[in-house]
Design an enzyme around this catalytic site. Structure first.
Site, PDB file in Angstrom:
ATOM      1  N   HIS A  35      23.495  36.351 -51.928  1.00 35.04           N
ATOM      2  CA  HIS A  35      24.823  36.617 -51.376  1.00 35.04           C
ATOM      3  C   HIS A  35      25.875  35.787 -52.103  1.00 35.04           C
ATOM      4  CE1 HIS A  35      23.911  39.445 -48.156  1.00 35.04           C
ATOM      5  NE2 HIS A  35      22.788  38.775 -47.972  1.00 35.04           N
ATOM      6  N   ASP A  37      26.671  36.934 -55.511  1.00 38.72           N
ATOM      7  CA  ASP A  37      27.189  37.733 -56.648  1.00 38.72           C
ATOM      8  C   ASP A  37      28.611  38.198 -56.391  1.00 38.72           C
ATOM      9  OD1 ASP A  37      26.298  39.646 -54.762  1.00 38.72           O
ATOM     10  OD2 ASP A  37      25.352  40.950 -56.262  1.00 38.72           O
ATOM     11  N   GLY A 128      14.877  49.921 -48.437  1.00 36.76           N
ATOM     12  CA  GLY A 128      15.398  49.000 -47.427  1.00 36.76           C
ATOM     13  C   GLY A 128      14.640  47.691 -47.364  1.00 36.76           C
ATOM     14  N   GLY A 130      14.933  45.070 -49.649  1.00 37.97           N
ATOM     15  CA  GLY A 130      15.529  43.951 -50.389  1.00 37.97           C
ATOM     16  C   GLY A 130      15.119  43.916 -51.845  1.00 37.97           C
ATOM     17  N   LEU A 131      14.527  45.028 -52.330  1.00 42.79           N
ATOM     18  CA  LEU A 131      14.093  45.069 -53.738  1.00 42.79           C
ATOM     19  C   LEU A 131      14.926  46.067 -54.549  1.00 42.79           C
ATOM     20  CD1 LEU A 131      10.196  44.960 -53.262  1.00 42.79           C
ATOM     21  CD2 LEU A 131      11.760  43.048 -53.644  1.00 42.79           C
ATOM     22  N   SER A 133      16.031  49.314 -54.124  1.00 43.13           N
ATOM     23  CA  SER A 133      15.661  50.703 -54.396  1.00 43.13           C
ATOM     24  C   SER A 133      16.910  51.529 -54.728  1.00 43.13           C
ATOM     25  CB  SER A 133      14.896  51.305 -53.211  1.00 43.13           C
ATOM     26  OG  SER A 133      15.667  51.210 -52.050  1.00 43.13           O
ATOM     27  N   GLU A 166      28.314  52.814 -55.848  1.00 45.11           N
ATOM     28  CA  GLU A 166      27.843  52.332 -54.541  1.00 45.11           C
ATOM     29  C   GLU A 166      29.014  51.828 -53.691  1.00 45.11           C
ATOM     30  OE1 GLU A 166      24.012  50.651 -54.580  1.00 45.11           O
ATOM     31  OE2 GLU A 166      24.217  49.814 -52.571  1.00 45.11           O
ATOM     32  N   ASP A 178      22.159  43.793 -58.460  1.00 44.90           N
ATOM     33  CA  ASP A 178      21.029  44.729 -58.439  1.00 44.90           C
ATOM     34  C   ASP A 178      21.093  45.709 -59.604  1.00 44.90           C
ATOM     35  OD1 ASP A 178      20.741  43.387 -56.108  1.00 44.90           O
ATOM     36  OD2 ASP A 178      21.100  45.102 -54.801  1.00 44.90           O
ATOM     37  N   TYR A 227      26.297  43.911 -43.951  1.00 43.33           N
ATOM     38  CA  TYR A 227      26.516  43.419 -45.317  1.00 43.33           C
ATOM     39  C   TYR A 227      28.017  43.367 -45.621  1.00 43.33           C
ATOM     40  CZ  TYR A 227      26.212  43.014 -50.376  1.00 43.33           C
ATOM     41  OH  TYR A 227      26.352  42.579 -51.664  1.00 43.33           O
TER      42      TYR A 227
HETATM   43  C1  GLA Z   1      22.249  43.309 -52.007  1.00 42.47           C
HETATM   44  C2  GLA Z   1      23.440  43.637 -52.894  1.00 42.47           C
HETATM   45  C3  GLA Z   1      23.608  42.605 -54.006  1.00 42.47           C
HETATM   46  C4  GLA Z   1      23.585  41.184 -53.462  1.00 42.47           C
HETATM   47  C5  GLA Z   1      22.397  40.979 -52.520  1.00 42.47           C
HETATM   48  C6  GLA Z   1      22.423  39.637 -51.845  1.00 42.47           C
HETATM   49  O1  GLA Z   1      21.062  43.450 -52.716  1.00 42.47           O
HETATM   50  O2  GLA Z   1      23.318  44.921 -53.455  1.00 42.47           O
HETATM   51  O3  GLA Z   1      24.798  42.862 -54.709  1.00 42.47           O
HETATM   52  O4  GLA Z   1      24.790  40.864 -52.832  1.00 42.47           O
HETATM   53  O5  GLA Z   1      22.345  41.973 -51.517  1.00 42.47           O
HETATM   54  O6  GLA Z   1      22.317  38.608 -52.773  1.00 42.47           O
END
Ligand code: GLA
Length: 391
Positions: A35, A37, A128, A130-131, A133, A166, A178, A227
């Site tokens: 969190h 970026d 969903g 955290g990787l 997708s 996005e 990402d 988010y």
């Molecule tokens: C998601 C967002 C990223 C980043 C992370 C948290 O993956 O797409 O831009 O903010 O959360 O680090």
């Protein structure tokens, strides 16, 4: 049959010929800098060996037809229907189709020639989790349209256009990490990105340690709203801090000492969010030196601190993630463990001594299952190359 063979078969059945091209685009795991970026800090992701694949050919039809195997659905859209987020038959685009359609939309804004395609795609990046997708889907279609259009964009430009899709088309106000990792990944390397200058370099994975991803299998709903709220909380903190620090443009510009001095002026909720970001940027600043010195113990400690901060200050963890992290941290060979990605469920990332990988993975899975009755998925991860045309 592997995923790619399945896609080719489905494509043949549906469109009556063999697809002309195949693109692969990886997910990512983030080791440190969570969190931060969108606060212009430093991040340390790696592209991983879980990926989205698309098989496709150009078509003379007036629209593109995409089959999403993971959803057992298809959607058709064209540049004419893109701005209204509708299909060729005027029905609304399903949610999954907003990602490829958003990519088309952002490429149209660049005035790049876009050919229609017939495509079949699927992912082994868990959704969903955290990787990333979503970013892997964006980058897979970025390369697909690039292949058909005959133009080439630099990887960072592709990442920025995916982020724009996005942010402005799908409506998630994500940062650049990402899409960057999915576009720019390098085999066997960690990526160090400065999210302000967009300068980046690679760092070899530390010797003798493995990156293990553990999926809690828990998914929270409505995470994009949460988010976006975290992000606007950070922006509010910047506005308030600017009264005393007029030159700051983002939380990246606020040092820990200044922050401590001014923190009491912020509402408590905003202070917690901003404190996570300021301290996490401080942690990720140390990473390069620690990696160079091979100091995995200190690196792992920073990961552990990051988890506490995400849990207590940024409040993006959940009981299952906390449990997975605390079991991991109690196991032999674990240098560091924390939630990875946006949070609200999903995966943890663990730095583990090579000789303990098997014991660790088993004990973690068993420990988690016995407390939750959920069987987690454990991935021993290899850093991979970014999105590419493989045929
Ligand atoms: C998601 C967002 C990223 C980043 C992370 C948290 O993956 O797409 O831009 O903010 O959360 O680090």
């Amino acid at each position: 049959m592997n995923l790619l063979e399945q896609l080719v078969n489905i494509y043949r059945e549906k469109f009556g010929h063999t697809p002309a091209h195949i693109v692969r685009s990886p997910g990512r795991v983030n080791l440190l800098g969570e969190h931060v970026d969108y606060n212009k800090g430093f991040v340390l992701p790696a592209a991983i060996d879980l990926a989205t694949y698309v098989v496709f050919s150009p078509t003379n039809a007036r629209h593109s037809t995409l089959v999403a195997v993971d959803f057992d659905q298809q959607a058709s859209f064209s540049s004419d229907s893109i701005s209204t987020k509708t299909q060729a038959d005027t029905s609304p685009l399903p949610e999954w189709a907003l990602y490829p359609a958003g990519v088309m939309w952002s490429l149209m804004k660049e005035n790049l020639p876009l050919l229609n395609m017939n495509a079949v795609f699927a992912s082994d990046v868990p959704r969903g989790s955290g990787l990333s997708s979503s970013a892997s889907v964006e980058m897979v279609f970025m390369i697909a349209w690039q292949t058909l259009g005959g133009w080439t964009l630099p990887p960072m430009k592709r990442a920025l256009l995916g982020q724009k899709a996005e942010n402005q088309y799908v409506g998630v106000n994500c940062g650049i990490m990402d899409q960057f990792a999915s576009a720019c990944g390098v085999e066997n390397k960690l990526l160090l990105l400065d999210c302000r200058s967009l300068e980046w370099k690679t760092s070899p994975l530390p010797e003798n340690v493995s990156i293990i991803i553990a999926d809690t299998t828990v998914r929270r709903k409505l995470t994009s709203g949460e988010y976006n709220k975290r992000r606007s909380g950070c922006e509010e903190a910047v506005c308030l801090l600017q009264q005393d620090l007029p030159n700051i443009k983002s939380l990246r510009d606020v040092g820990v000492d200044d922050f401590n001095r001014l923190a009491k002026k912020l509402p408590r909720g905003i202070e917690k969010r901003a404190r996570h970001v300021v301290e996490e940027i401080g942690r990720s600043n140390q990473v390069e030196a620690l990696l160079e010195a091979g100091d995995i113990h200190s690196f792992g400690r920073l990961m552990n601190q990051c988890h506490v901060s995400l849990r207590d200050l940024y409040e993006v963890s959940c009981p299952e993630l906390n449990l997975m992290v605390s079991i991991a941290q109690s196991l032999e060979g674990c240098y560091g463990a924390r939630l990875t990605g946006a949070g609200f469920g999903g995966c943890t990332v663990n730095l583990v001594a090579n000789e303990q990988v098997d014991n660790f993975s088993q004990a973690l899975a068993n420990g988690y299952e016995s407390e939750t009755r959920l069987r987690p998925k454990i991935y021993i991860t290899h850093a991979s190359d970014g999105a590419e045309l493989i045929q």
